[in-house]
Design an enzyme around this catalytic site. Structure first.
Site, mmCIF file in Angstrom:
data_model
loop_
_atom_site.group_PDB
_atom_site.id
_atom_site.type_symbol
_atom_site.label_atom_id
_atom_site.label_comp_id
_atom_site.label_asym_id
_atom_site.label_seq_id
_atom_site.Cartn_x
_atom_site.Cartn_y
_atom_site.Cartn_z
ATOM 1 N N SER A 11 36.765 43.537 36.156
ATOM 2 C CA SER A 11 35.925 44.545 36.814
ATOM 3 C C SER A 11 36.765 45.396 37.762
ATOM 4 C CB SER A 11 34.830 43.791 37.600
ATOM 5 O OG SER A 11 34.090 44.653 38.420
ATOM 6 N N ILE A 13 38.833 47.322 40.378
ATOM 7 C CA ILE A 13 40.245 47.641 40.624
ATOM 8 C C ILE A 13 41.151 46.853 39.663
ATOM 9 C CG2 ILE A 13 42.092 47.487 42.359
ATOM 10 C CD1 ILE A 13 39.867 47.921 44.522
ATOM 11 N N ARG A 33 36.881 34.758 35.735
ATOM 12 C CA ARG A 33 35.981 33.672 35.288
ATOM 13 C C ARG A 33 35.207 34.034 34.030
ATOM 14 N NH1 ARG A 33 32.823 33.388 40.834
ATOM 15 N NH2 ARG A 33 33.061 35.595 40.365
ATOM 16 N N ASP A 59 38.669 29.991 37.461
ATOM 17 C CA ASP A 59 37.983 30.211 38.739
ATOM 18 C C ASP A 59 39.021 29.940 39.830
ATOM 19 O OD1 ASP A 59 36.577 30.051 41.109
ATOM 20 O OD2 ASP A 59 34.849 29.038 40.208
ATOM 21 N N ASN A 86 44.621 40.307 42.836
ATOM 22 C CA ASN A 86 43.542 41.269 43.084
ATOM 23 C C ASN A 86 42.176 40.610 43.270
ATOM 24 O OD1 ASN A 86 41.970 43.949 42.656
ATOM 25 N ND2 ASN A 86 41.289 42.613 40.968
ATOM 26 N N TYR A 148 36.253 37.957 56.011
ATOM 27 C CA TYR A 148 36.835 38.841 54.988
ATOM 28 C C TYR A 148 38.042 39.588 55.567
ATOM 29 C CZ TYR A 148 37.392 42.530 51.525
ATOM 30 O OH TYR A 148 37.930 43.393 50.593
ATOM 31 N N LYS A 152 42.044 39.361 54.506
ATOM 32 C CA LYS A 152 42.813 40.547 54.106
ATOM 33 C C LYS A 152 43.977 40.792 55.069
ATOM 34 C CE LYS A 152 40.618 41.335 50.370
ATOM 35 N NZ LYS A 152 41.295 41.095 49.079
ATOM 36 N N VAL A 181 35.795 51.453 47.729
ATOM 37 C CA VAL A 181 36.125 51.912 46.370
ATOM 38 C C VAL A 181 34.880 51.730 45.500
ATOM 39 C CG1 VAL A 181 37.747 51.670 44.443
ATOM 40 C CG2 VAL A 181 38.462 50.993 46.753
ATOM 41 N N THR A 183 33.267 50.268 42.962
ATOM 42 C CA THR A 183 33.350 49.139 42.023
ATOM 43 C C THR A 183 32.063 48.326 42.211
ATOM 44 O OG1 THR A 183 34.310 47.576 43.591
ATOM 45 C CG2 THR A 183 35.866 48.967 42.398
HETATM 46 N N1 LIG Z 1 35.741 47.858 46.340
HETATM 47 C C1 LIG Z 1 36.169 48.026 47.587
HETATM 48 O O1 LIG Z 1 35.590 48.811 48.374
HETATM 49 C C2 LIG Z 1 37.408 47.302 48.054
HETATM 50 C C3 LIG Z 1 38.075 47.797 49.184
HETATM 51 C C4 LIG Z 1 39.222 47.157 49.644
HETATM 52 C C5 LIG Z 1 39.695 46.047 48.968
HETATM 53 N N2 LIG Z 1 39.024 45.569 47.880
HETATM 54 C C6 LIG Z 1 39.556 44.381 47.199
HETATM 55 O O2 LIG Z 1 39.839 44.724 45.864
HETATM 56 C C7 LIG Z 1 39.822 43.559 45.050
HETATM 57 C C8 LIG Z 1 39.035 43.821 43.784
HETATM 58 O O3 LIG Z 1 37.695 44.092 44.128
HETATM 59 P P1 LIG Z 1 36.802 45.158 43.345
HETATM 60 O O4 LIG Z 1 36.420 46.188 44.298
HETATM 61 O O5 LIG Z 1 37.464 45.555 42.078
HETATM 62 O O6 LIG Z 1 35.502 44.254 43.082
HETATM 63 P P2 LIG Z 1 34.770 43.809 41.742
HETATM 64 O O7 LIG Z 1 34.529 44.973 40.852
HETATM 65 O O8 LIG Z 1 33.592 43.011 42.195
HETATM 66 O O9 LIG Z 1 35.828 42.841 41.028
HETATM 67 C C9 LIG Z 1 36.157 41.572 41.556
HETATM 68 C C10 LIG Z 1 37.005 40.822 40.542
HETATM 69 O O10 LIG Z 1 37.390 39.552 41.140
HETATM 70 C C11 LIG Z 1 37.110 38.524 40.197
HETATM 71 N N3 LIG Z 1 36.793 37.278 40.895
HETATM 72 C C12 LIG Z 1 35.885 37.099 41.896
HETATM 73 N N4 LIG Z 1 35.818 35.799 42.219
HETATM 74 C C13 LIG Z 1 36.704 35.148 41.428
HETATM 75 C C14 LIG Z 1 37.066 33.779 41.272
HETATM 76 N N5 LIG Z 1 36.494 32.807 41.992
HETATM 77 N N6 LIG Z 1 38.007 33.465 40.367
HETATM 78 C C15 LIG Z 1 38.580 34.439 39.600
HETATM 79 N N7 LIG Z 1 38.270 35.742 39.688
HETATM 80 C C16 LIG Z 1 37.335 36.087 40.581
HETATM 81 C C17 LIG Z 1 35.923 39.036 39.369
HETATM 82 O O11 LIG Z 1 35.934 38.438 38.072
HETATM 83 P P3 LIG Z 1 34.900 37.336 37.538
HETATM 84 O O12 LIG Z 1 33.582 37.573 38.200
HETATM 85 O O13 LIG Z 1 34.887 37.561 36.054
HETATM 86 O O14 LIG Z 1 35.529 36.026 37.904
HETATM 87 C C18 LIG Z 1 36.250 40.516 39.264
HETATM 88 O O15 LIG Z 1 37.114 40.739 38.166
HETATM 89 C C19 LIG Z 1 39.261 42.437 45.940
HETATM 90 O O16 LIG Z 1 40.301 41.641 46.429
HETATM 91 C C20 LIG Z 1 38.603 43.194 47.090
HETATM 92 O O17 LIG Z 1 38.571 42.422 48.278
HETATM 93 C C21 LIG Z 1 37.902 46.197 47.406
#
Ligand SMILES: NC(=O)c1ccc[n+]([C@@H]2O[C@H](COP(=O)([O-])OP(=O)(O)OC[C@H]3O[C@@H](n4cnc5c(N)ncnc54)[C@H](OP(=O)(O)O)[C@@H]3O)[C@@H](O)[C@H]2O)c1
Length: 253
Positions: A11, A13, A33, A59, A86, A148, A152, A181, A183
């Site tokens: 999903s 990023i 997962r 996981d 990530n 959180y 980070k 972002v 997402t």
């Molecule tokens: N979106 C924002 O605004 C933002 C801003 C700053 C930083 N970030 C960081 O960017 C990164 C990616 O987030 P995103 O925005 O792309 O969110 P997202 O679309 O919700 O994606 C999160 C990803 O993490 C995986 N994940 C979650 N828990 C997991 C686990 N226990 N084991 C393995 N994989 C796991 C999910 O895959 P499964 O569910 O398939 O396991 C999914 O692929 C994160 O570290 C987040 O903190 C996001």
């Protein structure tokens, strides 16, 4: 750089990292997962971008699963040249109102797993004299948005420390600190961001493109998009009480 291993590939990023790395002809190892999503992405990457993509269903809150991913990073028969730590999520709750098990799980996924995976990857990369790690941090690393932010901040400090330890080794570490972002991140945690104006948001494409450019330059810290470059710089020089006061108006992450 050869093969890239991306955690949280299903999903947002992480998925975008896979597409941009595939466009640059990297084969991939996809970790998350949701097996069905991983297999579909692997097939799409093969058909559309012409790269191979292995799947590891894991996981990262489970120590044994993290060990399986670490074992892949140590495999010298098929060396991984880039690790992207990530996977992560928002908790969407204040610390004292959350279940302690949920807090422990967040710590395992966003701190313990990147540490264990980095250890395995760096042993192999340093011996080879080349390689890179990208760690996904956040602008929240400069704020006080609960545990959180603490996780980070940990990954950012960890990245900066490693980048010095590894100076001259041929291996680089880059921490990327995005603001909000588009997402699944906020929706998954039930965090309402509907009041946030559009100019605050970045796309996964912008974040990943800036992260990969920074990694290719060997840059240690990168904050994507101009608005957050300014915000991060301001938070670094502002008195901490000002940052804490501003945080009161932002939902729990
Ligand atoms: N979106 C924002 O605004 C933002 C801003 C700053 C930083 N970030 C960081 O960017 C990164 C990616 O987030 P995103 O925005 O792309 O969110 P997202 O679309 O919700 O994606 C999160 C990803 O993490 C995986 N994940 C979650 N828990 C997991 C686990 N226990 N084991 C393995 N994989 C796991 C999910 O895959 P499964 O569910 O398939 O396991 C999914 O692929 C994160 O570290 C987040 O903190 C996001």
């Amino acid at each position: 750089m050869g093969i890239a291993l991306v955690t949280g590939a299903t999903s947002g990023i992480g998925e975008e990292f896979c597409w941009q790395l595939a466009a640059a002809h990297h084969d991939l190892v996809l970790v998350a997962r949701r097996e069905e999503k991983l297999r579909k992405l692997a097939e799409d990457l093969r058909q559309i971008a012409g790269v191979t993509a292995e799947v590891i269903v894991a996981d990262l809150g489970v120590a044994g699963d993290v060990e399986r991913v670490a074992a892949r990073l140590s495999d010298e028969q098929s060396p991984v040249g880039l690790l992207v730590n990530n996977a992560g999520f928002a908790l969407g709750c204040s610390f004292i109102d959350n279940a302690i098990e949920a807090e422990e799980n967040a710590l395992d996924v966003m701190v313990r797993a990147p540490m264990v995976l980095s250890y395995a990857a760096l042993k192999a990369m340093r011996a080879r004299g080349r390689g890179a790690i990208i760690n996904v941090s956040s602008v929240a690393s400069e704020t006080g948005a609960g545990t959180y932010s603490a996780h980070k901040a940990w990954i950012r400090a960890f990245s900066e420390g490693l980048s010095e330890e590894l100076r001259g080794s041929g291996v680089t570490v880059t921490a990327v600190c995005p603001g909000p972002v588009h997402t699944n991140f906020f929706e998954a945690a039930g965090v309402d961001m509907s009041a946030a104006p559009q100019w605050l948001w970045a796309t996964p494409e912008q974040v990943v493109s800036e992260a990969l450019d920074a990694m290719r330059r060997g840059q240690v810290l990168v904050t994507p998009t101009p608005v957050y470059k300014v915000a991060m710089a301001a938070m670094r020089v502002a008195p901490r009480w000002v940052t804490r006061r501003v945080m009161r108006s932002i939902p729990h992450m």
